[in-house]
Scaffold this active site. Structure first.
Site, PDB file in Angstrom:
ATOM      1  CG  HIS A 131       5.530   0.493   2.486  1.00 47.78           C
ATOM      2  ND1 HIS A 131       5.080   1.797   2.343  1.00 47.78           N
ATOM      3  CD2 HIS A 131       4.922   0.014   3.588  1.00 47.78           C
ATOM      4  CE1 HIS A 131       4.245   2.067   3.323  1.00 47.78           C
ATOM      5  NE2 HIS A 131       4.122   1.004   4.102  1.00 47.78           N
ATOM      6  CG  ASP A 153      -2.808 -13.206   0.318  1.00 50.00           C
ATOM      7  OD1 ASP A 153      -1.881 -12.524   0.797  1.00 50.00           O
ATOM      8  OD2 ASP A 153      -2.795 -14.452   0.310  1.00 50.00           O
ATOM      9  CG  HIS A 154       0.380 -12.597  -2.618  1.00 47.60           C
ATOM     10  ND1 HIS A 154      -0.221 -13.459  -1.729  1.00 47.60           N
ATOM     11  CD2 HIS A 154       1.708 -12.777  -2.472  1.00 47.60           C
ATOM     12  CE1 HIS A 154       0.724 -14.142  -1.096  1.00 47.60           C
ATOM     13  NE2 HIS A 154       1.895 -13.738  -1.507  1.00 47.60           N
ATOM     14  CD  GLU A 188       0.958  -1.027   8.757  1.00 43.81           C
ATOM     15  OE1 GLU A 188       0.098  -0.422   8.101  1.00 43.81           O
ATOM     16  OE2 GLU A 188       1.917  -0.456   9.314  1.00 43.81           O
ATOM     17  CB  CYS A 236       3.035   5.794   4.590  1.00 46.96           C
ATOM     18  SG  CYS A 236       3.427   4.724   5.973  1.00 46.96           S
ATOM     19  CG  HIS A 249       2.793  -3.407   6.012  1.00 52.42           C
ATOM     20  ND1 HIS A 249       3.747  -3.055   6.947  1.00 52.42           N
ATOM     21  CD2 HIS A 249       2.389  -2.245   5.441  1.00 52.42           C
ATOM     22  CE1 HIS A 249       3.901  -1.741   6.938  1.00 52.42           C
ATOM     23  NE2 HIS A 249       3.090  -1.219   6.027  1.00 52.42           N
ATOM     24  CG  HIS A 270      -0.288   0.164   2.541  1.00 55.53           C
ATOM     25  ND1 HIS A 270      -0.988   0.246   3.727  1.00 55.53           N
ATOM     26  CD2 HIS A 270       1.018   0.279   2.885  1.00 55.53           C
ATOM     27  CE1 HIS A 270      -0.144   0.384   4.730  1.00 55.53           C
ATOM     28  NE2 HIS A 270       1.072   0.416   4.259  1.00 55.53           N
TER      29      HIS A 270
HETATM   30 NI    NI Z   1       2.706   0.698   5.492  1.00 59.06          NI
END
Ligand code: NI
Length: 136
Positions: free
Chosen positions: A40, A79-80, A126, A34, A42, A15
């Protein structure tokens, strides 16, 4: 007898935080690291708490196989994925932990309508030191 059961599941996504309501300078100042063009990733951890009557025959509130399927269904949308680019819900909604938790809560709640439990709350991590609890 009523019981609250918690099941943990994992997923990964990418995100970035950017608000169209803020200037480039304001975005940078609000979101810092961010606010990047590519984002990036998580490793998220989702804890889902479901509540129901303990079945007198099985001793369970829900079959774990069913709960895992419901969780997979909710999580696989994210996901992914790069949330900002690939998930419609986050095209105009910043994919913060708060907003992702709200999204997962409502997806999971819908999926669980087919089962004898209700969603009590979720906890979305997160990272080890940052999480959101979401409930109604
Ligand atoms: Ni982040």
């Amino acid at each position: 007898v009523k019981s609250v059961l918690c099941r943990r599941t994992y997923f990964q996504c990418v995100h970035k935080y950017v608000s169209p309501l803020l200037s480039e300078k304001e975005n940078l100042s609000e979101f810092g690291a961010c606010y990047t063009p590519h984002g990036h990733g998580h490793n998220y951890t989702l804890d889902a708490y479901v509540e129901g009557q303990v079945d007198s025959v099985t001793g369970m509130v829900i079959n774990l196989r069913d709960l895992d399927l419901a969780l997979r269904e909710a999580v696989q949308i994210l996901d992914h994925k790069h949330l900002n680019f690939e998930v419609a819900a986050f095209k105009e909604c910043i994919p913060t932990t708060e907003n992702i938790a709200a999204f997962l809560y409502s997806s999971l709640k819908k999926t669980l309508q087919n089962y004898p439990v209700t969603l009590n709350r979720i906890r979305l991590y997160e990272s080890e030191d940052l999480w959101v609890d979401y409930f109604e």
